[in-house]
Motif scaffolding. Structure first.
Motif, PDB file in Angstrom:
ATOM      1  N   UNK A 175       0.827  -1.209   0.000  1.00 46.69           N
ATOM      2  CA  UNK A 175       0.000   0.000   0.000  1.00 46.69           C
ATOM      3  C   UNK A 175       0.864   1.263   0.000  1.00 46.69           C
ATOM      4  N   UNK A 176       1.968   1.213   0.746  1.00 38.21           N
ATOM      5  CA  UNK A 176       2.827   2.407   0.802  1.00 38.21           C
ATOM      6  C   UNK A 176       3.386   2.711  -0.586  1.00 38.21           C
ATOM      7  N   UNK A 177       3.701   1.679  -1.351  1.00 33.14           N
ATOM      8  CA  UNK A 177       4.259   1.910  -2.689  1.00 33.14           C
ATOM      9  C   UNK A 177       3.216   2.497  -3.635  1.00 33.14           C
ATOM     10  N   UNK A 178       1.954   2.163  -3.395  1.00 31.62           N
ATOM     11  CA  UNK A 178       0.890   2.810  -4.172  1.00 31.62           C
ATOM     12  C   UNK A 178       0.826   4.284  -3.796  1.00 31.62           C
ATOM     13  N   UNK A 179       0.793   4.551  -2.496  1.00 27.56           N
ATOM     14  CA  UNK A 179       0.618   5.940  -2.044  1.00 27.56           C
ATOM     15  C   UNK A 179       1.811   6.823  -2.400  1.00 27.56           C
ATOM     16  N   UNK A 180       2.981   6.216  -2.542  1.00 29.00           N
ATOM     17  CA  UNK A 180       4.160   6.997  -2.930  1.00 29.00           C
ATOM     18  C   UNK A 180       4.021   7.568  -4.339  1.00 29.00           C
ATOM     19  N   UNK A 181       3.075   7.042  -5.072  1.00 27.78           N
ATOM     20  CA  UNK A 181       2.846   7.544  -6.435  1.00 27.78           C
ATOM     21  C   UNK A 181       1.715   8.580  -6.482  1.00 27.78           C
ATOM     22  N   UNK A 182       1.198   8.925  -5.318  1.00 27.94           N
ATOM     23  CA  UNK A 182       0.079   9.869  -5.252  1.00 27.94           C
ATOM     24  C   UNK A 182       0.574  11.208  -4.712  1.00 27.94           C
ATOM     25  N   UNK A 230       6.663   9.638   2.753  1.00 31.64           N
ATOM     26  CA  UNK A 230       5.308  10.224   2.687  1.00 31.64           C
ATOM     27  C   UNK A 230       5.064  11.098   3.902  1.00 31.64           C
ATOM     28  N   UNK A 231       4.065  12.004   3.789  1.00 33.29           N
ATOM     29  CA  UNK A 231       3.598  12.713   4.977  1.00 33.29           C
ATOM     30  C   UNK A 231       2.673  11.720   5.686  1.00 33.29           C
ATOM     31  N   UNK A 232       2.898  11.478   6.952  1.00 37.31           N
ATOM     32  CA  UNK A 232       2.080  10.474   7.637  1.00 37.31           C
ATOM     33  C   UNK A 232       1.904  10.781   9.110  1.00 37.31           C
ATOM     34  N   UNK A 248      -5.678  -1.973   4.703  1.00 32.23           N
ATOM     35  CA  UNK A 248      -4.297  -2.271   4.293  1.00 32.23           C
ATOM     36  C   UNK A 248      -4.176  -3.367   3.235  1.00 32.23           C
ATOM     37  N   UNK A 249      -5.247  -4.142   3.021  1.00 30.01           N
ATOM     38  CA  UNK A 249      -5.119  -5.310   2.140  1.00 30.01           C
ATOM     39  C   UNK A 249      -5.782  -5.154   0.772  1.00 30.01           C
ATOM     40  N   UNK A 250      -6.390  -4.010   0.497  1.00 30.99           N
ATOM     41  CA  UNK A 250      -7.042  -3.824  -0.811  1.00 30.99           C
ATOM     42  C   UNK A 250      -6.038  -3.440  -1.901  1.00 30.99           C
ATOM     43  N   UNK A 251      -6.525  -3.396  -3.141  1.00 31.57           N
ATOM     44  CA  UNK A 251      -5.693  -2.991  -4.280  1.00 31.57           C
ATOM     45  C   UNK A 251      -6.281  -1.731  -4.899  1.00 31.57           C
ATOM     46  N   UNK A 252      -5.452  -0.698  -5.016  1.00 38.23           N
ATOM     47  CA  UNK A 252      -5.952   0.609  -5.445  1.00 38.23           C
ATOM     48  C   UNK A 252      -5.329   1.044  -6.767  1.00 38.23           C
ATOM     49  N   UNK A 253      -6.188   1.438  -7.707  1.00 36.75           N
ATOM     50  CA  UNK A 253      -5.739   2.014  -8.977  1.00 36.75           C
ATOM     51  C   UNK A 253      -5.414   3.494  -8.713  1.00 36.75           C
ATOM     52  N   UNK A 254      -4.312   3.977  -9.287  1.00 43.38           N
ATOM     53  CA  UNK A 254      -3.930   5.379  -9.045  1.00 43.38           C
ATOM     54  C   UNK A 254      -5.013   6.353  -9.503  1.00 43.38           C
ATOM     55  N   UNK A 255      -5.767   5.953 -10.502  1.00 42.93           N
ATOM     56  CA  UNK A 255      -6.844   6.797 -11.019  1.00 42.93           C
ATOM     57  C   UNK A 255      -7.879   7.122  -9.926  1.00 42.93           C
TER      58      UNK A 255
END
Ligand code: UGA
Ligand code: MN
Length: 326
Positions: free
Chosen positions: A100-107, A134-136, A183-190
């Motif tokens: 999840x952190x790697x997804x959020x690093x792209x946001x 990240x800011x957290x 924490x366990x879901x999959x998120x599209x950047x869109x």
């Protein structure tokens, strides 16, 4: 002698062509930028143009994420996204949070509120958060004893964590959008690009929910006309936790809004506590709910790791590895 005059001529013509092309490409860049940002006010426009040119040049020399003030200025013009993630200690925890952190690093302009269902912060979670850049905010909010001790039936998972996150937002945020991201879901950047402009409450489909395979608002002729969900159970808002986002300003105007400790009815209870708010007020995202931008993935449960034979493996790397495992 004649030859060298020819050579001078060739060099002169080549230089002229290169200079002319350079001039053309600059003019093109500026016209592209003005087209892209024409909808914004002149001050923001100017900021973005600078940043955009900066990004173009920096992407040539540096492939890592730029952190100069210039880039931060661009981030500041975007409404902040507050992502509340409940989490708890288990064999999969670090793997889930890494993903999840790697997804959020792209946001851009995202603030991650990670709330552990624990009585003290897990140091490894703290280290993971620090590493992301990240800011957290790292918080704890254990599930109340009365629910934890429950022997039968489902427990209100992640509720005390999410309510703690809401409390943090009330104390620290003024604008932007809040989203509950397990924490366990999959998120599209869109998804993050779309929820960022939520005015009240936005909703969108969540894949891999119940036997139906999806939970979503139903859209008929471009308008909301009910909910499609495998477990309605008399809920006014039969949706999944990952299927909606809320404007911070909208939330702040509803000081009593909270999530109930009621397994299966957490989403419904929270959305009802946002009254005045009716299903007709929902902002439909994901191209009128025709796309799936978030998936309710579930990781296989792993048994806790077996004890390490310290006598046999003393002075080996395994001692350190064992400290990471649950
Ligand atoms: C489904 C929904 O998608 C959740 O949003 C909802 O909270 C949950 O059901 C519920 O009502 O029980 P599910 O995949 O079944 O989710 O639940 P988990 O992923 O196990 O837990 C949801 C979140 O709470 C996760 O982020 C998890 O880390 C956290 N959690 C779980 C805790 O903080 N403590 C726990 O004891 C269990
Ligand atoms: Mn889950």
């Amino acid at each position: 002698m004649r030859l060298s005059i020819k050579m001078y001529l060739i060099i002169f013509i080549s230089a002229s062509v290169i200079l002319y092309q350079y001039h053309l490409s600059n003019a093109w860049l500026i016209s592209q930028n003005s087209q892209e940002f024409h909808v914004l006010n002149p001050k923001t426009n100017e900021k973005l143009r600078n940043v955009s040119l900066f990004n173009i040049t920096s992407s040539i020399s540096n492939s890592t994420r730029p952190t100069t003030p210039c880039f931060q200025e661009l981030e500041d013009v975007l409404p902040p996204l507050y992502v509340i993630t409940p989490t708890y200690r288990r064999p999969e925890q670090l793997a889930e949070l890494t993903r999840l952190s790697h997804t959020l690093m792209l946001v851009k302009n995202v603030f991650w509120i990670v709330v552990e269902d624990a009585t003290s912060k897990t140091p490894l979670v703290g280290e993971l958060l620090k590493k992301t850049g990240l800011k957290y905010e790292h918080l704890i909010a254990p599930m109340p004893e009365q629910y934890r001790k429950k022997k039968k039936g489902p427990k209100p998972r992640g509720v005390s964590n999410r309510n703690r996150g809401l409390q943090w937002i009330r104390q620290n945020a003024k604008t932007g959008v809040l989203y509950f991201a397990d924490d366990d879901n999959t998120y599209d950047l869109q998804l993050f690009a779309e929820i960022r402009y939520t005015k009240r409450v936005s909703m969108f489909p969540v894949g891999l929910i119940t036997k139906l395979g999806v939970s979503s608002p139903i859209v008929r002729n471009g308008r909301f006309s009910g909910f499609y969900d495998g477990w309605v159970a008399g809920r006014k808002f039969p949706v999944d936790m990952a299927g909606f986002a809320v404007s911070v300003e909208f939330l702040l105007k509803r000081p009593k809004a909270l999530m109930p400790f009621k397994p299966g009815f957490e989403e419904d209870g929270f959305l009802k506590s946002l009254e005045p708010f009716e299903p007709q007020d929902i902002e439909l995202l994901a191209s009128n709910c025709t796309k799936i931008l978030v998936w309710h993935t579930q990781t296989k449960k792993n048994e806790p790791s077996q004890p390490l034979d310290f006598a046999k493996y003393n002075n080996t790397n395994l001692v350190m590895l064992k400290q990471i495992l649950v």
